[in-house]
Motif scaffolding. Sequence first.
Motif, short mmCIF file in Angstrom:
data_model
loop_
_atom_site.label_atom_id
_atom_site.label_comp_id
_atom_site.label_asym_id
_atom_site.label_seq_id
_atom_site.Cartn_x
_atom_site.Cartn_y
_atom_site.Cartn_z
N ASP A 14 13.55 -1.60 6.44
CA ASP A 14 14.47 -1.49 5.32
C ASP A 14 14.56 -2.86 4.65
O ASP A 14 15.14 -3.79 5.19
N GLY A 15 13.98 -2.98 3.46
CA GLY A 15 13.87 -4.27 2.78
C GLY A 15 15.16 -4.84 2.24
O GLY A 15 15.21 -6.02 1.91
N VAL A 16 16.22 -4.04 2.14
CA VAL A 16 17.50 -4.57 1.68
C VAL A 16 18.43 -4.92 2.83
O VAL A 16 19.49 -5.51 2.63
N SER A 21 15.22 -7.54 7.69
CA SER A 21 14.40 -8.60 7.12
C SER A 21 14.26 -9.77 8.09
O SER A 21 13.20 -10.39 8.19
N ALA A 40 8.15 -2.75 3.14
CA ALA A 40 9.55 -2.32 2.95
C ALA A 40 9.55 -0.85 2.56
O ALA A 40 8.69 -0.38 1.80
N GLN A 42 11.32 0.54 0.60
CA GLN A 42 11.59 0.67 -0.83
C GLN A 42 10.33 0.48 -1.69
O GLN A 42 10.35 0.76 -2.87
N SER A 43 9.23 0.01 -1.09
CA SER A 43 7.98 -0.16 -1.84
C SER A 43 7.27 1.19 -1.95
O SER A 43 7.52 2.09 -1.14
N GLU A 122 18.56 -6.66 -3.60
CA GLU A 122 17.17 -6.24 -3.81
C GLU A 122 16.41 -6.55 -2.53
O GLU A 122 16.87 -7.31 -1.70
N CYS A 123 15.20 -5.98 -2.41
CA CYS A 123 14.36 -6.27 -1.26
C CYS A 123 14.16 -7.77 -1.12
O CYS A 123 13.97 -8.47 -2.12
#
Length: 136
Positions: A14-16, A21, A40, A42-43, A122-123
């Motif tokens: 999960d990039g957020v 991270s 991520a 989200q990509s 954001e990521c």
Amino acid sequence: MTGSWPDDDVILYDGVCIFCSRWVRFVATRDIERRFRFTAIQSPYGTRLAQAFGIDPDDPDTNAVVHSGVAWFKSDAALTVLSSLPGWRWTRALFAVPKPLRDVAYSLVARNRYRIFGKYDECFVPDAEMRARVME
């Protein structure tokens, strides 16, 4: 574990999520063979990977790793990655703990990760060295 994926040694995260991270940076720093790559959720690539394994990209409840052609989730994913890192092979012993117990602890942290550790707007953007290992 479930299914397979054509790319190997890919960590979906999960990039957020600040905790997630930090996990990626922890792994990247210790992965001296540069075996693992990261994506991520989200990509575009991460979303496709998540959907292929039944993870909701809008509300992920697990990270995942594709290792040796197999997708691993929750505590299995974390232990698979950790036990592949130099100096962390001892974590293989934790596979002896029953999976339901390991996954309860994993899920407790996963469910509360934003509240405990916070969330990026954001990521997170990796540094230049790590950027080469990111799959988008």
